[in-house]
Design a protein around this motif. Sequence first.
Motif: not given
Lengths: 276, 333, 290
Positions: A122, A125, A132, C35, C40, C42, C253, C259, C262-263
Motif C-alpha cells: 500500500g 509507490v 529515489r 497519487f 502519473y 514514471l 509500479a 504510479v 499502482a497507487s
Amino acid sequence: MARNVSTRRKVVVTVVAWTIGILIFFPILWTFLTSFKSEAEAIASPPSLLFFDWTTENYFEVQSRSNYFRHFMNSVVVSFGSTLIGLVIAIPSAWAMAFSPTKRTKDVLMWMLSTKMMPSVGVLVPMYLMFRNTGLLDTRTGLVIVLTLINLPIIIWMLYTYFKEIPGEILEAARMDGASLSKEIIYVLTPMAIPGIASTLLLNIILAWNEAFWTLNLSAAKAAPLTAFIASYSSPEGLFYAKLSAASTMAIAPILILGWFSQKQLVRGLTFGAVK
Amino acid sequence: MGSITLSKVSKVFGAHAVIPSIDLDINNGEFVVFVGPSGCGKSTLLRLIAGLEDVSDGDIVIDGKNATELPPAQRGLSMVFQSYALYPHMSVRSNIAFPLKMAGEDKAVIDKKVADAARVLNLTDYLDRKPRQLSGGQRQRVAIGRAIVRQPKAFLFDEPLSNLDAALRVNMRLEISQLHQDLKTTMIYVTHDQVEAMTMADKIVVLNRGRIEQVGSPLELYHKPDNLFVAGFIGSPRMNFVNGAAAAAHQAHTMGIRPEHLALSKDSGAWQGTVGVAEHLGSDTFLHVNVDGIGTVTARVSGDFAVTHGDRVFLTPDPQRVHRFDDKGLAIR
Amino acid sequence: MATLHTRSAARLMIAPSVLLLLAWMIVPLALTIYFSFLRYNLLMPGMEEFAGFSNYSYFLTDPAFFQAIFNTLAIVLGVLFITVIGGIALALLLDQPMFGQGIVRILVIAPFLIMPTVAALVWKNMFMNPVNGLFAWVAKLFGLQPFDFLANAPLLSVILIVAWQWLPFATLILLTALQSLDEEQKEAAQMDGAGAWSRFIYLVLPHLSRAITVVILIQTIFLLSVFAEILVTTNGGPGTQSTNLTFLVYAQALLQFDVGGASAGGIIAVILANIVAFFLMRMIGKTLEA
C-alpha cells in the motif's frame, strides 16, 4: 507388560517423528550437500546423496564472481542496524508502558500492532519515489530506516511483555532501600531486563535478515542484502545448482544457528507473548 | 526515633476515595497492626506512609519532620513485601547488603552488618545462594534481613506471612515479635488475619472501607468493641449477633455474645436449641446450635462436652459479657 | 513512584515510538492516496494530471485484479489449511515421548528460519524443475512423465512452498501450547473414562483454541502479502495465474511504471487488508486479554 507396550510405542513414535522431521528438513540438507558438489554432479541423474567428490570450490567461486561478502555485510549491517536502533527507540517506550501504564496503554499497544496489518504494498509507490528523490534508494541507510519502522511494533510488544513480568514490588523495594532512579536502573532493572532484551534482539535480527519485500524493492546492486542477492539467481544463472546452493547455505546458516538457540523466545516473540 | 503522625491523610484514585481522611498517631517503639478485610485500604495506607504512593491530601509527619513530599528512600523506613521482592539476580549477601551499598557505606562496615544480620536470622550458611534456591521461610528472613541492616526509624510489613504455610506462619510470627522485643523499633504491620493482629500488636488499627473503625490494644478491642464491625472482626470464632426479642430483653437493637461467653447445659438455661455440628478439638468444643426463635449460635466450651448432632442443649449468655448495639451498629455503654 | 512527574516522563518516553509509527502510517499512505488520483507514469515525467477515479475504475475492471484477489485468498486459505491441520498433527506427534525429541524439533523448525528467496529458489530449481529437479527424477523412477509444477500448477506450487515455510511456525506454537496442558487434567479425563479421541476433542482442542487463533491471526498478516516467493519462482505467471494483489501492485509500479494505477491498487489492498484486520484485531484483542 505395560512397560513393554510403552517402549514399543516410543520406538514407533520415534521412527515416525524422525522420518517426518527429516522429510521437512530435507530441502535444507539437500542444499547443503549440493553446495559441495561439482555443477555436473549437482544435476546428475541419479542424484548422489553422499558419495560424490566433495569440493569447497563453489564457495570461492561465488565470492570471486559476485563479491558475495559485500552482500553478506549488507545483510549484517541492515539487520543489526535496524534492530539496534529499534531497541533504542523501543526500550523507553516499552518500559514506560509496562511500569506506569495508563488507561490508554492497551489501546496504544493495539494501535502499534495494527500498523503491522497495513500491507507494505500500500505504501510501496511513495516509499520508492521518496527514496529515489532523496538518494536513499539502494543504500544501507535507507534499508535500515524502513526495517526499523516495520519491526518497531514487534520490538515494543516483545519488550513490553518481558518488562511486564518484572514484579513492581522489586522496584519498590529498591526505592525503599534508597536506590536513586539511576541506581535502580543499573543495579536492579537492567540485570532483570537483559534476558528479555536479548531475546528481542535475537528474534528481530532473524526477522530483519529474512525480510524480503522492502529489501527486494528498495535495493539493487550496491546495497542488496542476501535476500536480494539470492533472488538474482532466479535468472538462468540459477541453473548453476552448486553455486546457488553454496550462496544459499552461507545466507541461511547464521540465522539457522541463531534460531535454533532461541526456539523458546521465538514462540513468545512471534505471538506477542500470547503463547509462552 | 520512630514516631509517625498522620493528619487528615486521604487517597483518591480517579473518582474513588480509597481513604477518605485518616488521623493516626503511632508512638516510637510501638508495634502497630493495620487489620481489616481485603480492599479496606490497609495496604494503601502503608504505601502512603512508605512514600510509594502520593497522598491526595493531608500530612505525614515522621519524627516531627513533615515527610509528605519526601521520596521513599529519604523517609528512613524499611519495608518487607508480601512477595518478599528479593532481587533474583543477587545472592543473599548482596540482597541484604543492597540498602547499605546504596547508602554508600564502607565495605568493611557492610560486611560486618550483613554478617550480624545473617547470624540473627540464621542465614549464615545461605549467604552465597540465590533467592530461588531458598525456601519460603528463608526468603522471608532475607527480606527481613534487608530491612534491619539499615537500622530504620520504623519497619513496614505488608502481609509478610500470607505466602507461608500455616506452621511456618506461627514460627515467623514469633520471630517477628521477638525481633521487635530486641530492636524496640517502631513496626507497622498490615494483615487481614485477626489472629496475627491479636498476637503481635501493641496497638491495633481496625480499618473498613478506608476508614478507621477503632484503635486500641488487642484486649480493648476484644472487650470493648466500638461497633458491630469491630465486634465481628476481632475474636475467633466470631461473636454471635442476635436481633429481635432476645436483644430487646437487653435493651439493645442488636446484642452480641462471644461463643466463649455462653454457658452450656444439658438441663436448663435461657435459650434452648438443637445441636447442628459439634466440633471436638479436645481442648475445646465448638457447638453450632440452632436456637429456637433466634437462629444459629456458636458456643465454645473448654474441654470436652459430650453431645452430637441432633441433641438438645441449653445456652445462657453471661450477662456481664453481653455487648449491646444500637440501630446504627454503635456500642451502647 | 506513581507520581505526576513520572507520568509525564512516561509520555516523553513513549513519544518517539508513537510519532515515528504515526508518521510511518500517515505520510506514505497520504501520498499513495494522492497519487491514486493522478495520471502519473514514471516514463512520462511532467505529465501528471488529475485523473479522478479513473485509476480505480481501471484497476477494478482489470481481469487481472479479480484473478489477483482470488489468488491472494487462495494462498492465505490454502496455506492456513495445510499449516493448521499439519501443525496440530505434528505438535501432537512431537509431544509424545520419543528418543531425540530435541533434534527432531530442530529439524522441524528449520524451514521457518530460511529466507524466503532461498526457500523459493531451492524448491523451484532443485525440486520442482521438470528436467533437473528431484521430483522429476522420482517421477522417472516410477516411469512417469515429470510434472512441470511451476508451469502447470503455479498457484499450488507457491502455496506448497509457502506452507513449507510456515508449517514450523504453526507446529512450534501449537506444541508450546500443548505442553502447557495440565497433566492432571488429562489424568482426570482418563479417570472419567474418556478415550484418546474424546480427550483430543473435549480437552486438547479447546486448550489449543487460543494458540490456533494466534496462529491464524499472525499467519494471515504475513500471508496477505506474500511476495518474494512469487517473484522468484513464477514471476506472477504464467500470465497472471499466480499473481496476488501484492505482486500485481508491484508489477504495475515497478515494471510498468504506472504510479497512479499502482497507487490505486495499493489503496485497494489497504482497504481489503483493513476489512480483514478489523475482524482479526477484535479476535486478537479478546485472545490477548484472556
